[in-house]
Design a protein around this motif. Structure first.
Motif, PDB file in Angstrom:
ATOM      1  N   GLU A   1      22.285 -18.315 -33.851  1.00 58.38           N
ATOM      2  CA  GLU A   1      21.166 -18.161 -32.887  1.00 58.38           C
ATOM      3  C   GLU A   1      19.876 -18.157 -33.834  1.00 58.38           C
ATOM      4  O   GLU A   1      18.957 -18.977 -32.852  1.00 58.38           O
ATOM      5  CB  GLU A   1      20.978 -16.568 -32.472  1.00 58.38           C
ATOM      6  CG  GLU A   1      22.086 -16.210 -31.243  1.00 58.38           C
ATOM      7  CD  GLU A   1      21.811 -14.753 -30.722  1.00 58.38           C
ATOM      8  OE1 GLU A   1      20.745 -14.699 -29.863  1.00 58.38           O
ATOM      9  OE2 GLU A   1      22.410 -14.120 -31.093  1.00 58.38           O
ATOM     10  N   ASP A   2      19.724 -17.876 -35.133  1.00 59.97           N
ATOM     11  CA  ASP A   2      18.634 -18.146 -35.849  1.00 59.97           C
ATOM     12  C   ASP A   2      18.346 -19.761 -35.897  1.00 59.97           C
ATOM     13  O   ASP A   2      17.324 -20.247 -36.012  1.00 59.97           O
ATOM     14  CB  ASP A   2      18.636 -17.509 -37.303  1.00 59.97           C
ATOM     15  CG  ASP A   2      18.651 -16.098 -37.264  1.00 59.97           C
ATOM     16  OD1 ASP A   2      17.682 -15.510 -36.611  1.00 59.97           O
ATOM     17  OD2 ASP A   2      19.352 -15.442 -37.909  1.00 59.97           O
ATOM     18  N   LEU A   3      19.473 -20.474 -36.240  1.00 67.00           N
ATOM     19  CA  LEU A   3      19.407 -21.896 -36.425  1.00 67.00           C
ATOM     20  C   LEU A   3      18.856 -22.526 -35.321  1.00 67.00           C
ATOM     21  O   LEU A   3      18.422 -23.229 -35.248  1.00 67.00           O
ATOM     22  CB  LEU A   3      20.784 -22.327 -36.757  1.00 67.00           C
ATOM     23  CG  LEU A   3      20.801 -21.897 -38.394  1.00 67.00           C
ATOM     24  CD1 LEU A   3      22.474 -22.534 -38.874  1.00 67.00           C
ATOM     25  CD2 LEU A   3      19.899 -22.608 -39.332  1.00 67.00           C
ATOM     26  N   ARG A   4      19.406 -22.341 -33.988  1.00 65.99           N
ATOM     27  CA  ARG A   4      19.230 -22.831 -32.683  1.00 65.99           C
ATOM     28  C   ARG A   4      17.915 -22.450 -32.493  1.00 65.99           C
ATOM     29  O   ARG A   4      17.131 -23.357 -31.826  1.00 65.99           O
ATOM     30  CB  ARG A   4      20.297 -22.322 -31.774  1.00 65.99           C
ATOM     31  CG  ARG A   4      21.615 -22.508 -31.829  1.00 65.99           C
ATOM     32  CD  ARG A   4      21.871 -24.371 -32.287  1.00 65.99           C
ATOM     33  NE  ARG A   4      23.193 -24.902 -32.092  1.00 65.99           N
ATOM     34  CZ  ARG A   4      23.426 -25.916 -32.735  1.00 65.99           C
ATOM     35  NH1 ARG A   4      22.740 -26.668 -33.360  1.00 65.99           N
ATOM     36  NH2 ARG A   4      24.882 -26.446 -32.588  1.00 65.99           N
ATOM     37  N   PHE A   5      17.401 -21.132 -32.619  1.00 65.80           N
ATOM     38  CA  PHE A   5      15.896 -20.881 -32.466  1.00 65.80           C
ATOM     39  C   PHE A   5      14.930 -21.669 -33.089  1.00 65.80           C
ATOM     40  O   PHE A   5      14.114 -22.252 -32.785  1.00 65.80           O
ATOM     41  CB  PHE A   5      15.546 -19.574 -32.738  1.00 65.80           C
ATOM     42  CG  PHE A   5      14.169 -19.001 -32.667  1.00 65.80           C
ATOM     43  CD1 PHE A   5      13.432 -18.999 -31.344  1.00 65.80           C
ATOM     44  CD2 PHE A   5      13.490 -18.820 -33.821  1.00 65.80           C
ATOM     45  CE1 PHE A   5      12.211 -18.944 -31.258  1.00 65.80           C
ATOM     46  CE2 PHE A   5      12.114 -18.395 -33.691  1.00 65.80           C
ATOM     47  CZ  PHE A   5      11.480 -18.726 -32.440  1.00 65.80           C
TER      48      PHE A   5
ATOM     49  N   GLN B   1      15.666 -24.866 -34.278  1.00 64.85           N
ATOM     50  CA  GLN B   1      15.725 -26.253 -33.701  1.00 64.85           C
ATOM     51  C   GLN B   1      14.663 -26.112 -32.343  1.00 64.85           C
ATOM     52  O   GLN B   1      13.973 -27.225 -32.357  1.00 64.85           O
ATOM     53  CB  GLN B   1      17.011 -26.583 -33.153  1.00 64.85           C
ATOM     54  CG  GLN B   1      18.021 -26.782 -34.447  1.00 64.85           C
ATOM     55  CD  GLN B   1      19.428 -27.488 -33.822  1.00 64.85           C
ATOM     56  OE1 GLN B   1      20.268 -26.673 -33.159  1.00 64.85           O
ATOM     57  NE2 GLN B   1      19.425 -28.656 -33.858  1.00 64.85           N
ATOM     58  N   GLU B   2      14.409 -25.093 -31.840  1.00 62.99           N
ATOM     59  CA  GLU B   2      13.934 -25.045 -30.441  1.00 62.99           C
ATOM     60  C   GLU B   2      12.524 -25.016 -30.939  1.00 62.99           C
ATOM     61  O   GLU B   2      11.440 -25.791 -30.201  1.00 62.99           O
ATOM     62  CB  GLU B   2      14.296 -23.826 -29.548  1.00 62.99           C
ATOM     63  CG  GLU B   2      13.427 -23.601 -28.229  1.00 62.99           C
ATOM     64  CD  GLU B   2      13.703 -22.322 -27.501  1.00 62.99           C
ATOM     65  OE1 GLU B   2      12.922 -22.028 -26.609  1.00 62.99           O
ATOM     66  OE2 GLU B   2      14.389 -21.469 -28.244  1.00 62.99           O
ATOM     67  N   LEU B   3      12.124 -24.093 -31.664  1.00 64.40           N
ATOM     68  CA  LEU B   3      10.605 -23.990 -32.124  1.00 64.40           C
ATOM     69  C   LEU B   3      10.051 -24.930 -33.064  1.00 64.40           C
ATOM     70  O   LEU B   3       8.979 -25.640 -33.080  1.00 64.40           O
ATOM     71  CB  LEU B   3      10.518 -22.659 -33.073  1.00 64.40           C
ATOM     72  CG  LEU B   3       8.982 -22.454 -33.702  1.00 64.40           C
ATOM     73  CD1 LEU B   3       8.322 -22.052 -32.419  1.00 64.40           C
ATOM     74  CD2 LEU B   3       9.264 -21.050 -34.529  1.00 64.40           C
TER      75      LEU B   3
ATOM     76  N   LEU C   1      19.315 -29.390 -40.155  1.00 69.26           N
ATOM     77  CA  LEU C   1      18.867 -29.338 -38.850  1.00 69.26           C
ATOM     78  C   LEU C   1      17.389 -29.788 -38.636  1.00 69.26           C
ATOM     79  O   LEU C   1      16.927 -30.233 -37.723  1.00 69.26           O
ATOM     80  CB  LEU C   1      19.093 -28.022 -38.239  1.00 69.26           C
ATOM     81  CG  LEU C   1      20.445 -27.696 -38.012  1.00 69.26           C
ATOM     82  CD1 LEU C   1      20.697 -26.169 -37.749  1.00 69.26           C
ATOM     83  CD2 LEU C   1      21.133 -28.319 -37.032  1.00 69.26           C
ATOM     84  N   LEU C   2      16.517 -29.524 -39.741  1.00 71.81           N
ATOM     85  CA  LEU C   2      14.972 -29.764 -39.714  1.00 71.81           C
ATOM     86  C   LEU C   2      14.811 -30.735 -40.983  1.00 71.81           C
ATOM     87  O   LEU C   2      14.232 -30.050 -42.012  1.00 71.81           O
ATOM     88  CB  LEU C   2      14.375 -28.369 -39.640  1.00 71.81           C
ATOM     89  CG  LEU C   2      14.671 -27.287 -38.580  1.00 71.81           C
ATOM     90  CD1 LEU C   2      13.794 -26.109 -38.779  1.00 71.81           C
ATOM     91  CD2 LEU C   2      14.068 -28.076 -37.396  1.00 71.81           C
ATOM     92  N   PRO C   3      14.989 -31.708 -40.897  1.00 73.03           N
ATOM     93  CA  PRO C   3      15.036 -32.587 -42.306  1.00 73.03           C
ATOM     94  C   PRO C   3      13.629 -32.546 -42.943  1.00 73.03           C
ATOM     95  O   PRO C   3      13.324 -32.799 -44.204  1.00 73.03           O
ATOM     96  CB  PRO C   3      15.272 -34.007 -41.969  1.00 73.03           C
ATOM     97  CG  PRO C   3      15.915 -33.874 -40.561  1.00 73.03           C
ATOM     98  CD  PRO C   3      15.333 -32.548 -39.797  1.00 73.03           C
TER      99      PRO C   3
ATOM    100  N   LEU D   1       4.519 -16.873 -32.601  1.00 72.20           N
ATOM    101  CA  LEU D   1       5.230 -18.312 -33.277  1.00 72.20           C
ATOM    102  C   LEU D   1       4.750 -19.386 -32.314  1.00 72.20           C
ATOM    103  O   LEU D   1       4.080 -20.375 -32.739  1.00 72.20           O
ATOM    104  CB  LEU D   1       6.335 -18.311 -33.634  1.00 72.20           C
ATOM    105  CG  LEU D   1       7.043 -17.313 -34.719  1.00 72.20           C
ATOM    106  CD1 LEU D   1       8.428 -16.937 -34.907  1.00 72.20           C
ATOM    107  CD2 LEU D   1       6.458 -18.015 -36.005  1.00 72.20           C
ATOM    108  N   TRP D   2       5.032 -19.208 -31.028  1.00 71.00           N
ATOM    109  CA  TRP D   2       4.751 -20.158 -29.980  1.00 71.00           C
ATOM    110  C   TRP D   2       3.049 -20.604 -29.972  1.00 71.00           C
ATOM    111  O   TRP D   2       2.521 -21.496 -30.053  1.00 71.00           O
ATOM    112  CB  TRP D   2       5.239 -19.941 -28.736  1.00 71.00           C
ATOM    113  CG  TRP D   2       6.648 -20.348 -28.779  1.00 71.00           C
ATOM    114  CD1 TRP D   2       7.681 -19.196 -28.397  1.00 71.00           C
ATOM    115  CD2 TRP D   2       7.295 -21.574 -28.845  1.00 71.00           C
ATOM    116  NE1 TRP D   2       8.908 -19.851 -28.534  1.00 71.00           N
ATOM    117  CE2 TRP D   2       8.831 -21.092 -28.601  1.00 71.00           C
ATOM    118  CE3 TRP D   2       7.182 -22.861 -28.712  1.00 71.00           C
ATOM    119  CZ2 TRP D   2       9.793 -22.060 -28.763  1.00 71.00           C
ATOM    120  CZ3 TRP D   2       7.994 -23.796 -29.209  1.00 71.00           C
ATOM    121  CH2 TRP D   2       9.539 -23.615 -28.930  1.00 71.00           C
TER     122      TRP D   2
END
Length: 354
Positions: free
Chosen positions: A212-216, A218-220, A259-261, A184-185
């Motif tokens: 953890e899914d939501l925070r990942f 947000q990071e990605l 979280l990801l508008p 993904l990165w």
């Protein structure tokens, strides 16, 4: 806790997120959905983007415990579409107005890097202005760069779970969450519009896993996020586990929107499979994409990731017209354009790419 449609909740704390992940209060859920709809509308209005899905092979080398086309399932009737069959699907989709094609398959060893490049180049040559999305699993960075240079624009690769411990319970030992995240990165760094995502209600999943899914995410910061309920398939090790919660899946769609508008979020077929109005309710919870099927009708039932999948018997034109009517009934506007993420600017592969 209370929500206002005009003021999305403060989701910076893990405690707040866990509350909304787990809450079964219907009034609270409706307020959450209203906040998600309002935020989506600020970026996309009432538009719902249509993508034409082409499932071109159900062969797969992997043995994910939840998947009906897993390599170890001897009861699957396997198929591969030829390049000409794939192009016929695209031509039909173009006639029906689609400007985005999504090419999905298992990780089929027959479709080598060269054959994928050939497919992408052929589609790009015939449809120079269409968006080409690949959903074909894990490859090395160099292969992803070659697909991009051939003309692919987007790539969907669900991470399935961001928890290492949970990932090991869903996949055989030879598969790695670390490698999937690295894919993904790499895809994002190359310049694709990248889609990640996860299932809700998989065996052994906890609210903390969903956090953890939501925070990942947000990071990605992916451009697309696919979220659907777990639905068991009769020929998998998870055949006897209960399906995921429809209501919790909708809450996860809404939380992802908040979280990801600007993310593009499909109202998935899996939602429609477990509820007659599942996709419409997904849109009401903040989603803004649907993906009707352009695959030949003869093979649709064979791409059986889970049981009782809907729309396998519809003609492509019927599927599009039916979906248009249904979403208009809920106040949304079908949009057949490419539908790139708001603010997205396509860029080229780096000059030193393989």
């Amino acid at each position: 806790m209370t929500l206002s449609a005009a003021m999305p909740p403060d989701l910076r704390s893990d405690q707040a997120l866990l509350h909304y992940i787990s809450s079964e209060d219907p009034q609270e859920a409706e307020a959450l959905f209203a906040a998600a709809r309002e935020l989506r509308s600020s970026h996309y209005g009432q538009d719902v983007y249509f993508r034409g899905l082409i499932e071109f092979s159900n062969y797969c080398r992997n043995n994910c415990y939840y998947c009906g086309i897993r390599g170890g399932n001897p009861r699957v009737e396997r198929y591969r579409l030829s390049l000409e069959e794939i192009l016929r699907c695209c031509r039909l989709g173009d006639l029906l107005g689609y400007r985005t094609f999504v090419f999905q398959s298992g990780e089929d060893p027959w479709f080598t890097e060269g054959r994928i490049v050939e497919m992408v180049e052929a589609v790009r040559k015939e449809f120079p202005d269409h968006a080409i999305t690949l959903s074909i699993g894990e490859w090395g960075r160099e292969s992803y760069e070659h697909f991009f240079r051939a003309g692919a624009n987007r790539y969907l690769l669900r991470h399935e779970t961001a928890s290492e411990e949970h990932y090991r319970k869903l996949h055989p030992r030879e598969m790695s969450l670390r490698e999937r995240k690295q894919c993904l990165w790499d895809l994002k760094d190359i310049g694709y519009q990248v889609g990640a995502g996860f299932m809700v209600g998989t065996p052994f999943q906890t609210p903390e896993n969903l956090l953890e899914d939501l925070r990942f995410l947000q990071e990605l910061e992916p451009h697309m996020v696919g979220i659907g309920p777990f639905i068991p398939q009769a020929d998998t090790p998870f055949r006897d586990y209960p399906r995921g919660s429809f209501e919790q899946t909708l809450r996860m769609v809404a939380l992802t929107r908040l979280l990801l508008p600007r993310a593009l979020i499909p109202a998935t077929t899996a939602l429609g499979t477990i509820s007659p109005l599942g996709r419409e309710k997904g849109l009401m919870a903040g989603a803004n994409v649907v993906m009707p099927n352009l695959s030949p009708k003869a093979v649709r039932k064979l791409y059986a990731l889970y049981d009782h999948k809907i729309c396998t018997g519809d003609e492509a034109a019927e599927c599009r017209l039916c979906m248009e009517g249904r979403i208009r009934h809920f106040g949304f506007e079908p949009n057949m354009a490419r539908g790139d993420m708001a603010g997205w600017e396509q860029r080229k592969v780096p000059a030193n790419a393989g």
